[in-house]
Design a protein around this motif. Structure first.
Motif, PDB file in Angstrom:
ATOM      1  N   TYR A  99       5.226  80.135   0.026  1.00 18.06           N
ATOM      2  CA  TYR A  99       5.689  80.752  -1.214  1.00 18.06           C
ATOM      3  C   TYR A  99       4.532  81.423  -1.949  1.00 18.06           C
ATOM      4  O   TYR A  99       4.723  82.412  -2.656  1.00 18.06           O
ATOM      5  N   ASN A 100       3.351  80.852  -1.792  1.00 20.13           N
ATOM      6  CA  ASN A 100       2.195  81.308  -2.569  1.00 20.13           C
ATOM      7  C   ASN A 100       0.951  81.170  -1.699  1.00 20.13           C
ATOM      8  O   ASN A 100       0.528  80.060  -1.386  1.00 20.13           O
ATOM      9  N   SER A 101       0.368  82.308  -1.302  1.00 21.15           N
ATOM     10  CA  SER A 101      -0.791  82.255  -0.408  1.00 21.15           C
ATOM     11  C   SER A 101      -1.990  81.561  -1.040  1.00 21.15           C
ATOM     12  O   SER A 101      -2.893  81.096  -0.325  1.00 21.15           O
ATOM     13  N   SER A 102      -2.013  81.459  -2.368  1.00 17.66           N
ATOM     14  CA  SER A 102      -3.147  80.825  -3.050  1.00 17.66           C
ATOM     15  C   SER A 102      -2.956  79.319  -3.214  1.00 17.66           C
ATOM     16  O   SER A 102      -3.909  78.602  -3.529  1.00 17.66           O
ATOM     17  N   ALA A 103      -1.747  78.839  -3.013  1.00 16.09           N
ATOM     18  CA  ALA A 103      -1.485  77.401  -3.138  1.00 16.09           C
ATOM     19  C   ALA A 103      -1.964  76.669  -1.879  1.00 16.09           C
ATOM     20  O   ALA A 103      -2.155  77.281  -0.822  1.00 16.09           O
ATOM     21  N   PRO A 104      -2.180  75.346  -1.973  1.00 15.17           N
ATOM     22  CA  PRO A 104      -2.659  74.589  -0.806  1.00 15.17           C
ATOM     23  C   PRO A 104      -1.690  74.647   0.372  1.00 15.17           C
ATOM     24  O   PRO A 104      -0.473  74.754   0.187  1.00 15.17           O
ATOM     25  N   HIS A 105      -2.265  74.580   1.570  1.00 15.74           N
ATOM     26  CA  HIS A 105      -1.490  74.486   2.806  1.00 15.74           C
ATOM     27  C   HIS A 105      -1.809  73.124   3.414  1.00 15.74           C
ATOM     28  O   HIS A 105      -2.770  72.971   4.177  1.00 15.74           O
ATOM     29  N   GLU A 106      -1.014  72.139   3.065  1.00 16.62           N
ATOM     30  CA  GLU A 106      -1.303  70.757   3.440  1.00 16.62           C
ATOM     31  C   GLU A 106      -0.536  70.364   4.694  1.00 16.62           C
ATOM     32  O   GLU A 106       0.646  70.688   4.848  1.00 16.62           O
ATOM     33  N   HIS A 107      -1.215  69.653   5.569  1.00 19.08           N
ATOM     34  CA  HIS A 107      -0.563  69.171   6.778  1.00 19.08           C
ATOM     35  C   HIS A 107       0.353  67.998   6.432  1.00 19.08           C
ATOM     36  O   HIS A 107       0.017  67.141   5.604  1.00 19.08           O
ATOM     37  N   VAL A 108       1.513  67.980   7.082  1.00 23.54           N
ATOM     38  CA  VAL A 108       2.515  66.955   6.812  1.00 23.54           C
ATOM     39  C   VAL A 108       2.379  65.846   7.840  1.00 23.54           C
ATOM     40  O   VAL A 108       2.397  66.105   9.050  1.00 23.54           O
ATOM     41  N   THR A 109       2.249  64.623   7.373  1.00 21.13           N
ATOM     42  CA  THR A 109       2.265  63.463   8.252  1.00 21.13           C
ATOM     43  C   THR A 109       3.652  62.842   8.181  1.00 21.13           C
ATOM     44  O   THR A 109       4.071  62.383   7.115  1.00 21.13           O
ATOM     45  N   PRO A 110       4.395  62.854   9.277  1.00 16.94           N
ATOM     46  CA  PRO A 110       5.758  62.309   9.239  1.00 16.94           C
ATOM     47  C   PRO A 110       5.764  60.863   8.762  1.00 16.94           C
ATOM     48  O   PRO A 110       4.935  60.050   9.189  1.00 16.94           O
ATOM     49  N   ASP A 111       6.695  60.546   7.862  1.00 15.83           N
ATOM     50  CA  ASP A 111       6.736  59.195   7.299  1.00 15.83           C
ATOM     51  C   ASP A 111       7.784  58.337   7.999  1.00 15.83           C
ATOM     52  O   ASP A 111       8.490  57.553   7.377  1.00 15.83           O
ATOM     53  N   PHE A 112       7.865  58.496   9.304  1.00 19.83           N
ATOM     54  CA  PHE A 112       8.773  57.681  10.114  1.00 19.83           C
ATOM     55  C   PHE A 112       7.935  56.766  10.996  1.00 19.83           C
ATOM     56  O   PHE A 112       6.907  57.176  11.536  1.00 19.83           O
ATOM     57  N   GLU A 113       8.378  55.518  11.155  1.00 20.87           N
ATOM     58  CA  GLU A 113       7.660  54.604  12.031  1.00 20.87           C
ATOM     59  C   GLU A 113       7.713  55.076  13.474  1.00 20.87           C
ATOM     60  O   GLU A 113       6.774  54.907  14.238  1.00 20.87           O
TER      61      GLU A 113
END
Length: 621
Positions: free
Chosen positions: A299-313
């Motif tokens: 949505y916004n090239s200046s906003a952070p691009h954070e990696h997602v860690t799945p929250d499933f066991e």
């Protein structure tokens, strides 16, 4: 004078034809270099010197012409337009020795057909495991009459795939080897998204996108979701569905979806487009393998691009949409009781050469000497309905025109198998759960859940570990169609059969001269039965046959033990003989070195046996 209805129909057909476009491509298939993950530069198969491959986009009703030149140098090739029914154009389907001869280096083959379908497809090689080397691309057919045509603003195509750092010429010999008796598939090195990684997809707020999704991988099934976004499924494998909201999808190899995604109004954050491997498809989780990968809905090239860690066991906890519950938008009801039922058991086993093969009812697909379509075209009319002429190990089933056909798959294997049918979509009327390794469960026609009233239709559906599935379709498309597991390693092992559909009517189609010219260039037979006998079609002497069975009592572990015992014995005899002919003092170090090598061989055997036992115990879906 023609009736008014016929005149109106003719006018509508003329108007559609007048608006239809013809897309002509001259493609040179060559080797190029690429490094989509940043891990390793490697050869890939490109088109006209470029990779990723071109994205095909046409409108429903358009004509597609691809003049394909094989510039690979030392490999045959072909092209399959995955999901295209090729109704009336069976010769354009692409699998070697099924509907065509292989295209040899230096030859050109023309694919020419009208696209009378809609939705999400892809194209890829159908020979020698080439598409994991990069020979695959997206193929989108736009339809202005789709029921959701006015419900979106823009359109996107997203591909996902496993990726190997080594070429198939390295991996295939190691896989189909005496030293891999358990048939453990090569584990990929990574996941890629749109043939890259860490991709940012720039989007607009408060906008609805039609997104085409496809898994173009060789082995890995992939869970897909977009962080903090829901979406609506409107199509699977080219079949429009009633709109169904979802947050997570599961795409086995070769499956496709189209979804409607409406973006948020706020633009202060970017959201992860998450891909996660299903670990149940891998015999071993290698330390180097990153099991999930994040790209971004930007949505916004200046906003952070954070990696997602799945929250499933575990991935078992991911609440992915069950495609069995989808309802086709056209609500075609369950087809009638079948006129023909084909029941096949899926097994994996070793043959006399020690290599692990895949089987339908103890037959591992072995190509005939003449493409089966050409056998139909060259056979006398009185023989075309006799399955014998197509070859025992091509595993043919001859279908009568307009029969309702039911395929029952009993998976006697602790792995998931995605099955793809050329020439058709099918109703999925049974899809069992997975079962434990010691309790594979066959379909019981006298004890099953009620069939769906409006079954989901698609051209690729997976059968769970030790489970079963039932597919039903109408034989309304004369042709020779291969039905196979779309895990490329399993197709290489022979997990395929052919459906010779209405061969008496198929003979009304024609084969372009260019296709026969390619046979002549490649030195492939194109007249006769599976044994290339054009004089006596019932004489199959000399047909290609699968490798003979193992002697009674042999197992995969026994093969490994025999191999390493022979190697150890050879090394031991070599040490004794060499020691007797060589100065003892000068040879002590060399003897120690050789004995250490022998110990290493024995340790390798013990490790292999341990790994095999672990696979036997733990390889579940």
């Amino acid at each position: 004078m023609k009736p008014l209805s016929q005149l109106l129909f003719s006018a509508a057909t003329f108007a559609t034809s007048a608006l239809a476009a013809t897309h002509v491509y001259d493609w040179n298939v060559t080797w190029v270099s690429a490094n989509p993950t940043g891990d390793k530069e490697r050869p890939v198969i490109g088109i006209n010197g470029q990779w990723p491959l071109p994205a095909l986009e046409v409108d429903k009703g358009d004509r597609l012409i691809v003049n394909l030149y094989n510039g690979l140098g030392d490999q045959n090739t072909s092209m399959h337009f995955h999901g295209m029914y090729q109704n009336g154009t069976n010769a354009m389907d692409g699998p070697n020795f099924v509907t065509q001869c292989p295209i040899p280096p230096g030859a050109t083959f023309t694919y020419n057909f009208t696209v009378d379908q809609n939705g999400t497809y892809w194209y890829h090689a159908h020979v020698a495991g080439q598409y994991p080397d990069g020979y695959r691309g997206s193929f989108i057919v736009h339809d202005k009459n789709a029921y959701f045509a006015n419900d979106y603003d823009e359109e996107l195509t997203w591909t996902m795939s496993d990726w190997y750092n080594d070429v198939m010429d390295v991996l295939r010999p190691e896989f189909l080897s005496l030293y891999n008796p358990s048939g453990a598939e090569p584990v990929p090195n990574n996941i890629i998204f749109n043939d890259s990684q860490n991709v940012s997809v720039s989007i607009k707020p408060n906008t609805t996108y039609l997104i085409h999704l496809m898994n173009t991988g060789a082995l890995g099934s992939i869970f897909f979701w977009i962080e903090d976004h829901n979406f609506t499924v409107v199509e699977v494998d080219g079949v429009y569905t009633e709109p169904t909201e979802a947050q997570y999808l599961y795409l086995t190899v070769a499956q496709r979806y189209a979804i409607l995604l409406t973006t948020k109004e706020e633009t202060d954050k970017n959201y992860g487009i998450v891909l996660a491997f299903d670990p149940g498809l891998f015999d071993v989780i290698e330390p180097y393998l990153q099991m999930n990968q994040t790209n971004w809905l930007e949505y916004n090239s200046s906003a952070p691009h954070e990696h997602v860690t799945p929250d499933f066991e575990s991935t078992d906890d991911i609440p992915a949409l069950d495609d069995f519950d989808l309802i086709p938008a056209d609500r075609i009801p369950l087809y009638p009781e079948p006129d023909l039922e084909i029941v096949v058991d899926v097994t994996m086993n070793n043959l006399n050469n020690g290599i692990n093969y895949a089987f339908f009812n103890n037959i591992t697909f072995t190509s005939p000497k003449v493409p089966s379509l050409y056998t139909v075209m060259s056979a006398p009319d009185e023989y075309v309905m006799d399955s014998t002429i197509y070859g025992e190990c091509a595993h043919p089933f001859v279908l009568t025109h307009m029969d309702v056909v039911q395929i029952v798959i009993n998976n006697v294997d602790p792995g998931t198998h995605p099955f793809h049918m050329h020439g058709h979509e099918f109703q999925v009327i049974v899809k069992s759960p997975a079962y434990d390794d010691d309790s594979p469960t066959a379909y019981d026609p006298d004890n099953h859940d009620p069939f769906p009233e409006f079954p989901m239709r698609r051209d690729t559906s997976f059968v769970r570990a030790n489970g079963n599935s039932v597919f039903r379709f109408v034989a309304d498309n004369p042709g020779v169609w291969i039905f196979h597991c779309h895990i490329e390693w399993h197709l290489e092992q022979g997990l395929a059969l052919i459906l010779v559909e209405a061969p008496d009517k198929l003979k009304e189609q024609s084969i372009p001269d260019n296709h026969y010219d390619v046979c002549k260039i490649s030195g492939s037979a194109y007249v006769g039965n599976a044994a290339a006998n054009s004089t006596d079609f019932m004489n199959l002497n000399g047909q290609n046959m699968q490798v003979k069975d193992l002697p009674s009592g042999f197992t995969a572990r026994g093969i490994v033990a025999l191999v390493f015992s022979c190697v150890s014995a050879f090394l031991g005899m070599f040490v004794i003989g060499w020691y007797g002919l060589t100065d003892a003092t000068a040879s002590e170090a060399k003897i120690i070195e050789i004995l250490e090598e022998e110990d290493a061989v024995e340790e390798a055997y013990r490790h292999n046996a341990s790994v095999e036992q672990e696979i036997s115990n733990d390889r579940i879906n």
